[in-house]
Design a protein around this motif. Structure first.
Motif, PDB file in Angstrom:
ATOM      1  N   ALA A 280     -40.934 -29.459  18.683  1.00  0.00           N
ATOM      2  CA  ALA A 280     -41.378 -30.788  19.132  1.00  0.00           C
ATOM      3  C   ALA A 280     -42.338 -31.390  18.114  1.00  0.00           C
ATOM      4  O   ALA A 280     -43.151 -32.248  18.453  1.00  0.00           O
ATOM      5  N   GLY A 281     -42.270 -30.935  16.857  1.00  0.00           N
ATOM      6  CA  GLY A 281     -43.115 -31.479  15.794  1.00  0.00           C
ATOM      7  C   GLY A 281     -42.457 -32.697  15.154  1.00  0.00           C
ATOM      8  O   GLY A 281     -41.551 -33.317  15.740  1.00  0.00           O
ATOM      9  N   GLY A 282     -42.890 -33.025  13.931  1.00  0.00           N
ATOM     10  CA  GLY A 282     -42.392 -34.219  13.257  1.00  0.00           C
ATOM     11  C   GLY A 282     -40.881 -34.201  13.049  1.00  0.00           C
ATOM     12  O   GLY A 282     -40.213 -35.220  13.275  1.00  0.00           O
ATOM     13  N   ALA A 283     -40.334 -33.070  12.618  1.00  0.00           N
ATOM     14  CA  ALA A 283     -38.892 -33.004  12.350  1.00  0.00           C
ATOM     15  C   ALA A 283     -38.098 -33.160  13.645  1.00  0.00           C
ATOM     16  O   ALA A 283     -37.113 -33.910  13.694  1.00  0.00           O
TER      17      ALA A 283
ATOM     18  N   ASN B 253     -39.627 -26.078  23.589  1.00  0.00           N
ATOM     19  CA  ASN B 253     -40.761 -25.889  22.670  1.00  0.00           C
ATOM     20  C   ASN B 253     -41.749 -24.874  23.215  1.00  0.00           C
ATOM     21  O   ASN B 253     -41.904 -24.721  24.417  1.00  0.00           O
ATOM     22  N   ARG B 254     -42.403 -24.160  22.265  1.00  0.00           N
ATOM     23  CA  ARG B 254     -43.392 -23.128  22.621  1.00  0.00           C
ATOM     24  C   ARG B 254     -44.553 -23.751  23.405  1.00  0.00           C
ATOM     25  O   ARG B 254     -44.940 -23.259  24.455  1.00  0.00           O
ATOM     26  N   THR B 255     -45.103 -24.870  22.893  1.00  0.00           N
ATOM     27  CA  THR B 255     -46.220 -25.518  23.570  1.00  0.00           C
ATOM     28  C   THR B 255     -45.655 -26.570  24.524  1.00  0.00           C
ATOM     29  O   THR B 255     -45.115 -27.596  24.092  1.00  0.00           O
TER      30      THR B 255
ATOM     31  N   ARG C 233     -46.556 -30.471  24.413  1.00  0.00           N
ATOM     32  CA  ARG C 233     -45.984 -31.213  23.281  1.00  0.00           C
ATOM     33  C   ARG C 233     -44.492 -31.495  23.521  1.00  0.00           C
ATOM     34  O   ARG C 233     -44.000 -32.588  23.258  1.00  0.00           O
TER      35      ARG C 233
ATOM     36  N   THR D  60     -37.913 -26.101  14.390  1.00  0.00           N
ATOM     37  CA  THR D  60     -39.238 -25.476  14.243  1.00  0.00           C
ATOM     38  C   THR D  60     -39.378 -25.025  12.790  1.00  0.00           C
ATOM     39  O   THR D  60     -38.430 -25.126  12.005  1.00  0.00           O
ATOM     40  N   SER D  61     -40.556 -24.502  12.450  1.00  0.00           N
ATOM     41  CA  SER D  61     -40.707 -23.984  11.082  1.00  0.00           C
ATOM     42  C   SER D  61     -40.336 -22.505  10.978  1.00  0.00           C
ATOM     43  O   SER D  61     -40.521 -21.910   9.906  1.00  0.00           O
TER      44      SER D  61
ATOM     45  N   GLN E  88     -42.515 -17.718   7.491  1.00  0.00           N
ATOM     46  CA  GLN E  88     -41.852 -17.210   8.702  1.00  0.00           C
ATOM     47  C   GLN E  88     -40.363 -16.949   8.412  1.00  0.00           C
ATOM     48  O   GLN E  88     -39.522 -17.055   9.292  1.00  0.00           O
TER      49      GLN E  88
ATOM     50  N   VAL F 207     -33.288 -26.963  10.213  1.00  0.00           N
ATOM     51  CA  VAL F 207     -33.960 -27.916   9.315  1.00  0.00           C
ATOM     52  C   VAL F 207     -34.503 -27.221   8.077  1.00  0.00           C
ATOM     53  O   VAL F 207     -34.828 -27.871   7.085  1.00  0.00           O
TER      54      VAL F 207
ATOM     55  N   GLY G  48     -30.289 -26.843   6.266  1.00  0.00           N
ATOM     56  CA  GLY G  48     -31.298 -27.871   6.014  1.00  0.00           C
ATOM     57  C   GLY G  48     -31.141 -28.524   4.650  1.00  0.00           C
ATOM     58  O   GLY G  48     -31.748 -29.567   4.378  1.00  0.00           O
TER      59      GLY G  48
ATOM     60  N   LEU H  55     -31.781 -32.626   3.614  1.00  0.00           N
ATOM     61  CA  LEU H  55     -32.654 -33.062   2.516  1.00  0.00           C
ATOM     62  C   LEU H  55     -31.893 -33.963   1.537  1.00  0.00           C
ATOM     63  O   LEU H  55     -32.385 -35.015   1.120  1.00  0.00           O
TER      64      LEU H  55
ATOM     65  N   GLN I  45     -31.075 -37.310   3.167  1.00  0.00           N
ATOM     66  CA  GLN I  45     -32.281 -38.134   3.260  1.00  0.00           C
ATOM     67  C   GLN I  45     -32.520 -38.861   1.921  1.00  0.00           C
ATOM     68  O   GLN I  45     -32.829 -40.047   1.890  1.00  0.00           O
TER      69      GLN I  45
HETATM   70  P1  NDP Z   1     -44.652 -29.395  12.718  1.00  0.00           P
HETATM   71  O1  NDP Z   1     -45.810 -28.548  12.325  1.00  0.00           O
HETATM   72  O2  NDP Z   1     -44.865 -30.817  13.083  1.00  0.00           O
HETATM   73  O3  NDP Z   1     -43.918 -28.681  13.973  1.00  0.00           O
HETATM   74  C1  NDP Z   1     -43.591 -27.319  13.932  1.00  0.00           C
HETATM   75  C2  NDP Z   1     -42.785 -26.946  15.178  1.00  0.00           C
HETATM   76  O4  NDP Z   1     -42.402 -25.575  15.046  1.00  0.00           O
HETATM   77  C3  NDP Z   1     -43.567 -27.068  16.485  1.00  0.00           C
HETATM   78  O5  NDP Z   1     -42.681 -27.463  17.509  1.00  0.00           O
HETATM   79  C4  NDP Z   1     -44.056 -25.631  16.702  1.00  0.00           C
HETATM   80  O6  NDP Z   1     -44.264 -25.325  18.055  1.00  0.00           O
HETATM   81  C5  NDP Z   1     -42.852 -24.847  16.205  1.00  0.00           C
HETATM   82  N1  NDP Z   1     -43.182 -23.481  15.793  1.00  0.00           N
HETATM   83  C6  NDP Z   1     -43.782 -23.083  14.635  1.00  0.00           C
HETATM   84  N2  NDP Z   1     -43.901 -21.733  14.598  1.00  0.00           N
HETATM   85  C7  NDP Z   1     -43.357 -21.281  15.779  1.00  0.00           C
HETATM   86  C8  NDP Z   1     -43.166 -19.984  16.332  1.00  0.00           C
HETATM   87  N3  NDP Z   1     -43.565 -18.868  15.676  1.00  0.00           N
HETATM   88  N4  NDP Z   1     -42.568 -19.878  17.550  1.00  0.00           N
HETATM   89  C9  NDP Z   1     -42.146 -20.994  18.205  1.00  0.00           C
HETATM   90  N5  NDP Z   1     -42.299 -22.255  17.739  1.00  0.00           N
HETATM   91  C10 NDP Z   1     -42.892 -22.393  16.533  1.00  0.00           C
HETATM   92  O7  NDP Z   1     -43.615 -29.254  11.523  1.00  0.00           O
HETATM   93  P2  NDP Z   1     -42.415 -30.262  11.147  1.00  0.00           P
HETATM   94  O8  NDP Z   1     -41.713 -30.673  12.392  1.00  0.00           O
HETATM   95  O9  NDP Z   1     -42.914 -31.313  10.231  1.00  0.00           O
HETATM   96  O10 NDP Z   1     -41.471 -29.305  10.256  1.00  0.00           O
HETATM   97  C11 NDP Z   1     -40.708 -28.267  10.873  1.00  0.00           C
HETATM   98  C12 NDP Z   1     -39.765 -27.677   9.807  1.00  0.00           C
HETATM   99  O11 NDP Z   1     -38.841 -28.695   9.401  1.00  0.00           O
HETATM  100  C13 NDP Z   1     -40.478 -27.200   8.527  1.00  0.00           C
HETATM  101  O12 NDP Z   1     -39.925 -25.934   8.177  1.00  0.00           O
HETATM  102  C14 NDP Z   1     -40.104 -28.255   7.503  1.00  0.00           C
HETATM  103  O13 NDP Z   1     -40.035 -27.708   6.203  1.00  0.00           O
HETATM  104  C15 NDP Z   1     -38.710 -28.656   7.977  1.00  0.00           C
HETATM  105  N6  NDP Z   1     -38.292 -30.002   7.531  1.00  0.00           N
HETATM  106  C16 NDP Z   1     -37.109 -30.091   6.867  1.00  0.00           C
HETATM  107  C17 NDP Z   1     -36.644 -31.312   6.438  1.00  0.00           C
HETATM  108  C18 NDP Z   1     -35.331 -31.370   5.680  1.00  0.00           C
HETATM  109  O14 NDP Z   1     -34.998 -32.450   5.160  1.00  0.00           O
HETATM  110  N7  NDP Z   1     -34.547 -30.295   5.611  1.00  0.00           N
HETATM  111  C19 NDP Z   1     -37.388 -32.582   6.681  1.00  0.00           C
HETATM  112  C20 NDP Z   1     -38.613 -32.372   7.457  1.00  0.00           C
HETATM  113  C21 NDP Z   1     -39.031 -31.111   7.849  1.00  0.00           C
HETATM  114  P3  NDP Z   1     -45.658 -25.683  18.805  1.00  0.00           P
HETATM  115  O15 NDP Z   1     -45.570 -27.125  19.190  1.00  0.00           O
HETATM  116  O16 NDP Z   1     -45.677 -24.746  19.945  1.00  0.00           O
HETATM  117  O17 NDP Z   1     -46.747 -25.407  17.789  1.00  0.00           O
END
Ligand code: NDP
Length: 285
Positions: free
Chosen positions: A132-135, A155-157, A160, A198-199, A205, A226, A249, A253, A256
């Motif tokens: 549920a982050g930016g991506a 999502n974990r949290t 969010r 997620t990342s 990771q 991603v 992913g 990229l 994009q």
């Molecule tokens: P954010 O930090 O905004 O969000 C990260 C997300 O991953 C959150 O939902 C977080 O959950 C979750 N997360 C991270 N670690 C864990 C875990 N151990 N267990 C469960 N959930 C986890 O990051 P972004 O959304 O900006 O980026 C996410 C990924 O997307 C990155 O790897 C980035 O490189 C990739 N990306 C790739 C692109 C491409 O063009 N291929 C473009 C943009 C991003 P929680 O909310 O619980 O913290």
């Protein structure tokens, strides 16, 4: 180098660090293959310098620029207008400068949807998005605008995930709901598009995978990641082994970058050339 040409058509990225950025390799390879006098440079811009950097880009006749964190939200205050999906996502990663007017777009999700189109039409998709982050936010909004029927955010949290699901549900035609991420999450049988946003899988990771019951992958579904490096993550390998179609992913990229170049120059660059440049930059060719 011809300095006059160099300054006549610049694009680039406003980043927190001016270090290695694979997008530079992709864009430069695409422009060169198209014989265009356009360059793409990565500039380190501190948050307090953003306003001056924008003025500088306008003054130097830049076609536009990308913004990475931490500028994606703050840049909006410096723009004349914002595209529909960028407004709904609440973040801008691409700015187009035309006749001194600045327009903000978000091409993260557009890149994902264009990559997805190489495998299936996003219309009528029943999607599961982990994260549920930016991506995740960019992908969920763009999928909804492209006609996905239902989207489930896992999502974990919880707070969010819930907030993102409510936002997508209320601001688009798609039905969007939140499901808490319980251990060994079982993918619903009718899902046909399953996305790791997620990342997990990305360094540090990269030895991890999602806490999902991998025996529940629906055969034939498109399963996306991603994470661009490594392209074939543990998540995608498990999906392929289960008879699903993997989408890396890398495609997101590259697509994009293609969308960005089209917005800045009106030209469609060579995807294959850019794909190869990215693989070389990431050391995965
Ligand atoms: P954010 O930090 O905004 O969000 C990260 C997300 O991953 C959150 O939902 C977080 O959950 C979750 N997360 C991270 N670690 C864990 C875990 N151990 N267990 C469960 N959930 C986890 O990051 P972004 O959304 O900006 O980026 C996410 C990924 O997307 C990155 O790897 C980035 O490189 C990739 N990306 C790739 C692109 C491409 O063009 N291929 C473009 C943009 C991003 P929680 O909310 O619980 O913290």
């Amino acid at each position: 180098m011809d300095v006059t040409t160099f300054l006549s058509a610049l694009t680039g990225s406003f980043s927190q660090s001016a270090g290695k950025n694979p997008t530079v390799s992709i864009m430069e390879a695409g422009f060169e293959a198209a014989h265009m006098d356009v360059r793409y440079i990565n500039c380190e811009v501190a948050p307090q310098d953003l306003a001056n950097a924008v003025k500088g880009a306008i003054a130097m006749g830049w076609l536009g620029f990308n913004c990475s964190l931490p500028h994606k939200e703050k840049i909006i205050a410096h723009l004349d207008s914002v595209g529909e999906s960028a407004r709904l996502i609440g973040a801008v990663n691409t700015v187009v400068i035309r006749d001194g007017q600045l327009t903000g777009e978000n091409t993260d999700g557009k890149g994902f949807v264009e990559a997805l189109r190489t495998q299936r039409d996003p219309r009528d998709a029943q999607a599961i998005i982990f994260g549920a982050g930016g991506a995740a936010r960019a992908i969920a909004i763009e999928l909804a605008l492209a006609g996905a029927t239902s989207i489930t955010i896992v999502n974990r949290t919880a707070a969010r995930g819930q907030a993102l699901a409510e936002h997508v549900d209320q601001s688009t035609e798609a039905e969007c709901s939140f499901t808490p991420w319980e251990s060994q999450y079982k993918i619903p049988e009718d899902s046909d598009l399953i996305i790791n946003a997620t990342s997990i899988g990305f360094s540090p990771q990269d030895d991890q995978t999602l806490d999902v019951d991998l025996s529940t992958f629906p055969t034939g579904a498109v399963v996306a990641d991603v994470v661009p490096n490594p392209p074939m993550t543990r998540w995608l390998q498990a999906a392929q082994d289960a008879g699903c179609v993997p989408l890396t992913g890398v495609g997101m990229l590259v697509n994009q970058a293609l969308v960005n170049a089209k917005l800045w120059t009106g030209e469609t660059l060579d995807a294959a050339v850019m794909h190869r440049a990215l693989e070389e930059a990431l050391g995965i060719s």
